[in-house]
Write a protein that holds these residues in place. Sequence first.
Motif, PDB file in Angstrom:
ATOM      1  N   GLU A 148       0.827  -1.207   0.000  1.00 50.90           N
ATOM      2  CA  GLU A 148       0.000   0.000   0.000  1.00 50.90           C
ATOM      3  C   GLU A 148       0.862   1.258   0.000  1.00 50.90           C
ATOM      4  O   GLU A 148       0.618   2.199  -0.765  1.00 50.90           O
ATOM      5  N   VAL A 149       1.879   1.280   0.859  1.00 49.55           N
ATOM      6  CA  VAL A 149       2.782   2.440   0.913  1.00 49.55           C
ATOM      7  C   VAL A 149       3.514   2.607  -0.412  1.00 49.55           C
ATOM      8  O   VAL A 149       3.627   3.721  -0.950  1.00 49.55           O
ATOM      9  N   GLY A 150       4.028   1.502  -0.971  1.00 49.08           N
ATOM     10  CA  GLY A 150       4.758   1.580  -2.224  1.00 49.08           C
ATOM     11  C   GLY A 150       3.904   2.056  -3.384  1.00 49.08           C
ATOM     12  O   GLY A 150       4.339   2.893  -4.187  1.00 49.08           O
ATOM     13  N   ALA A 151       2.675   1.536  -3.495  1.00 53.34           N
ATOM     14  CA  ALA A 151       1.791   1.951  -4.592  1.00 53.34           C
ATOM     15  C   ALA A 151       1.453   3.430  -4.481  1.00 53.34           C
ATOM     16  O   ALA A 151       1.435   4.155  -5.489  1.00 53.34           O
ATOM     17  N   ARG A 152       1.211   3.907  -3.261  1.00 47.41           N
ATOM     18  CA  ARG A 152       0.881   5.320  -3.078  1.00 47.41           C
ATOM     19  C   ARG A 152       2.069   6.213  -3.448  1.00 47.41           C
ATOM     20  O   ARG A 152       1.904   7.247  -4.117  1.00 47.41           O
ATOM     21  N   ALA A 153       3.275   5.822  -3.041  1.00 55.44           N
ATOM     22  CA  ALA A 153       4.461   6.627  -3.347  1.00 55.44           C
ATOM     23  C   ALA A 153       4.773   6.608  -4.841  1.00 55.44           C
ATOM     24  O   ALA A 153       5.143   7.641  -5.416  1.00 55.44           O
ATOM     25  N   LEU A 154       4.627   5.457  -5.498  1.00 58.74           N
ATOM     26  CA  LEU A 154       4.890   5.376  -6.934  1.00 58.74           C
ATOM     27  C   LEU A 154       3.898   6.200  -7.736  1.00 58.74           C
ATOM     28  O   LEU A 154       4.258   6.861  -8.714  1.00 58.74           O
ATOM     29  N   THR A 155       2.640   6.157  -7.339  1.00 61.56           N
ATOM     30  CA  THR A 155       1.626   6.951  -8.035  1.00 61.56           C
ATOM     31  C   THR A 155       1.950   8.442  -7.964  1.00 61.56           C
ATOM     32  O   THR A 155       1.840   9.175  -8.954  1.00 61.56           O
ATOM     33  N   LYS A 156       2.389   8.884  -6.802  1.00 57.16           N
ATOM     34  CA  LYS A 156       2.720  10.300  -6.626  1.00 57.16           C
ATOM     35  C   LYS A 156       3.977  10.686  -7.396  1.00 57.16           C
ATOM     36  O   LYS A 156       4.045  11.772  -7.992  1.00 57.16           O
ATOM     37  N   ALA A 157       4.980   9.803  -7.418  1.00 60.01           N
ATOM     38  CA  ALA A 157       6.257  10.153  -8.038  1.00 60.01           C
ATOM     39  C   ALA A 157       6.210  10.056  -9.558  1.00 60.01           C
ATOM     40  O   ALA A 157       6.808  10.887 -10.257  1.00 60.01           O
ATOM     41  N   VAL A 158       5.528   9.052 -10.101  1.00 62.73           N
ATOM     42  CA  VAL A 158       5.542   8.811 -11.541  1.00 62.73           C
ATOM     43  C   VAL A 158       4.430   9.554 -12.253  1.00 62.73           C
ATOM     44  O   VAL A 158       4.542   9.890 -13.429  1.00 62.73           O
ATOM     45  N   GLY A 159       3.340   9.826 -11.558  1.00 63.10           N
ATOM     46  CA  GLY A 159       2.223  10.506 -12.202  1.00 63.10           C
ATOM     47  C   GLY A 159       1.282   9.574 -12.921  1.00 63.10           C
ATOM     48  O   GLY A 159       0.422  10.030 -13.676  1.00 63.10           O
ATOM     49  N   ALA A 160       1.419   8.280 -12.719  1.00 62.13           N
ATOM     50  CA  ALA A 160       0.514   7.277 -13.278  1.00 62.13           C
ATOM     51  C   ALA A 160       0.080   6.348 -12.160  1.00 62.13           C
ATOM     52  O   ALA A 160       0.880   6.014 -11.280  1.00 62.13           O
ATOM     53  N   THR A 161      -1.180   5.965 -12.166  1.00 58.57           N
ATOM     54  CA  THR A 161      -1.712   5.119 -11.104  1.00 58.57           C
ATOM     55  C   THR A 161      -0.967   3.797 -11.059  1.00 58.57           C
ATOM     56  O   THR A 161      -0.854   3.097 -12.067  1.00 58.57           O
ATOM     57  N   ALA A 215      11.177   5.405 -10.873  1.00 53.32           N
ATOM     58  CA  ALA A 215      10.246   4.312 -10.577  1.00 53.32           C
ATOM     59  C   ALA A 215      10.979   2.994 -10.368  1.00 53.32           C
ATOM     60  O   ALA A 215      10.633   2.200  -9.486  1.00 53.32           O
ATOM     61  N   LEU A 216      12.019   2.745 -11.186  1.00 51.83           N
ATOM     62  CA  LEU A 216      12.791   1.519 -11.025  1.00 51.83           C
ATOM     63  C   LEU A 216      13.529   1.494  -9.695  1.00 51.83           C
ATOM     64  O   LEU A 216      13.594   0.456  -9.020  1.00 51.83           O
ATOM     65  N   ALA A 217      14.103   2.644  -9.301  1.00 51.64           N
ATOM     66  CA  ALA A 217      14.805   2.703  -8.012  1.00 51.64           C
ATOM     67  C   ALA A 217      13.832   2.498  -6.848  1.00 51.64           C
ATOM     68  O   ALA A 217      14.136   1.770  -5.890  1.00 51.64           O
ATOM     69  N   MET A 218      12.665   3.128  -6.923  1.00 50.78           N
ATOM     70  CA  MET A 218      11.666   2.957  -5.866  1.00 50.78           C
ATOM     71  C   MET A 218      11.165   1.519  -5.827  1.00 50.78           C
ATOM     72  O   MET A 218      10.952   0.952  -4.741  1.00 50.78           O
ATOM     73  N   SER A 219      10.983   0.916  -6.995  1.00 52.71           N
ATOM     74  CA  SER A 219      10.515  -0.474  -7.037  1.00 52.71           C
ATOM     75  C   SER A 219      11.529  -1.413  -6.401  1.00 52.71           C
ATOM     76  O   SER A 219      11.164  -2.381  -5.725  1.00 52.71           O
ATOM     77  N   GLN A 220      12.815  -1.117  -6.586  1.00 54.04           N
ATOM     78  CA  GLN A 220      13.841  -1.950  -5.970  1.00 54.04           C
ATOM     79  C   GLN A 220      13.789  -1.831  -4.449  1.00 54.04           C
ATOM     80  O   GLN A 220      13.935  -2.830  -3.728  1.00 54.04           O
ATOM     81  N   ASP A 221      13.588  -0.613  -3.939  1.00 53.93           N
ATOM     82  CA  ASP A 221      13.457  -0.430  -2.492  1.00 53.93           C
ATOM     83  C   ASP A 221      12.232  -1.172  -1.956  1.00 53.93           C
ATOM     84  O   ASP A 221      12.276  -1.769  -0.873  1.00 53.93           O
ATOM     85  N   ILE A 222      11.146  -1.117  -2.700  1.00 51.66           N
ATOM     86  CA  ILE A 222       9.930  -1.832  -2.278  1.00 51.66           C
ATOM     87  C   ILE A 222      10.169  -3.334  -2.270  1.00 51.66           C
ATOM     88  O   ILE A 222       9.743  -4.045  -1.343  1.00 51.66           O
ATOM     89  N   ALA A 223      10.868  -3.834  -3.305  1.00 52.90           N
ATOM     90  CA  ALA A 223      11.172  -5.265  -3.346  1.00 52.90           C
ATOM     91  C   ALA A 223      12.040  -5.685  -2.161  1.00 52.90           C
ATOM     92  O   ALA A 223      11.821  -6.744  -1.559  1.00 52.90           O
ATOM     93  N   LEU A 224      13.031  -4.855  -1.795  1.00 51.48           N
ATOM     94  CA  LEU A 224      13.879  -5.170  -0.644  1.00 51.48           C
ATOM     95  C   LEU A 224      13.067  -5.163   0.648  1.00 51.48           C
ATOM     96  O   LEU A 224      13.287  -6.011   1.535  1.00 51.48           O
ATOM     97  N   ALA A 225      12.128  -4.222   0.772  1.00 52.43           N
ATOM     98  CA  ALA A 225      11.275  -4.194   1.967  1.00 52.43           C
ATOM     99  C   ALA A 225      10.396  -5.440   2.039  1.00 52.43           C
ATOM    100  O   ALA A 225      10.199  -6.020   3.116  1.00 52.43           O
TER     101      ALA A 225
END
Length: 476
Positions: A148-161, A215-225
């Motif tokens: 939930e946290v990752g999806a919300r942060a990615l939506t805000k940073a990338v500008g796509a849901t 988005a790729l960097a954030m996705s990697q952090d989410i995967a590590l979490a």
Amino acid sequence: MHEPAPRHPHGAVAADYLFATTVTLAAFALTFVADRYLSIANLSLILLTGVLAVAVRKRMAVAVYTAVLCFLGYNFFFTRPRYTLAIANGDDVLAIVLFLIVALVCSRMATRLSDQVTSLRTAQQRARTLLQLGRELATAAGATAIREVGARALTKAVGATAHINPAEEASAVDRNDDPGCGWLVPLTVGAHGHGTVVFATRGPDEPDAERRELALAMSQDIALALERARLAHELEQARVQGETERLRNALLSSVSHDLRSPLASMIGAADTLAMYETQLPRAERQELLQSIVHEGQRLDRYIQNLLDMTRLGHGTLKLHRDWIDATEVVVTATDRLRRFFPGLSMQTALPQETVLLYVHPALIEQALFNVLENAAHFSPPGEAVRVEAAVTGEQLQIEVIDHGPGIPPDERARIFDMFHSVSRGDRGNNGTGLGLSICRGMIGAHGGNVEALATAGGGTTIRITLPLPPAPESNA
């Protein structure tokens, strides 16, 4: 893979060139005014300033456009012959060419500096975004909260849901030709897959290179979490499994000893009575009967402790509260103990005034009895077990004090664990290792706590603390 160059909307391009044209016109207006007071060489500096003003704010192409406009205007309006592009003086040719070169070089340098500043700002924003994501992921509890946290942060940073599908749903999404799934990013750490990030496009344009990289960097952090959450879950499962195994072994050990011992005594006494009833004196028959009763009561207490522990462990222990005097609880528990330990010396120090508790009376009495029984087992012959009760602030403290062998400091917290088997605690020769654990559970269910302390001069003090609620209002 080569990323496509950032695309600029036609409206933004037109605005850039309009800005450059406006700045150029303003520079020419100032130059016409200054033409009355300055030499022609100084007039070029005004136009060069206009070129720099555009270069530090816009792209290189816009800066070149401004430089060419200023070059042509400078040649047309200010060099002789004026109002033509012809140049009569050879020195003016050099001056105009140098103006163009200087304007282009300065615009190039200013544009590079502007790009560097923009890159630094982008990097700073990226670092800030990743830092904020890391903080939110650190406070997220469990894989669901991380998604939930990752999806919300990615939506805000990338500008796509953005949606994060778990691993079991990711394969279904990959096989689905849904046009809303414009971009998929797998969440993998090593050989472990944790799902897929699905970006739903909002239009024909996809995220640019910078947003894709972020988005790729954030996705990697989410995967590590998610990987850390998986490892924590596996460690917790292993811990619970180990604890369950330990309790199972302890329970089997306890049952094999604590059930068989009283049963063996009862069977032996009953068998002796059956075989030699007429040959035994009355006193010996009474002694055997008392042994059967005593061992039966011991077995009953052990089975009751097991039942109480089961109810505490499964959260099914019901608290039927009522108002009761604390002194009555202490007196009832000590009288009950004297029936099992008639030779035990006991001392009490109780409050003179009435202290009301809003508790389950039977459970509190049982908890206190378990502590008293533990003290009785380890109190040396001739030494009294002392019970003190006193009000401290908004709490009632009941202390059971003995002068037995005492408990090492590192063992005082562990004596409240189930089946704790050390030389001290209720797991002695006559104990099961459940009494103090049940006491802690029963007192804890009432919002209190139990702790083991050292007795001055040697021994152990078990302190029971219970909250004191406001006294009930009188109906009189």
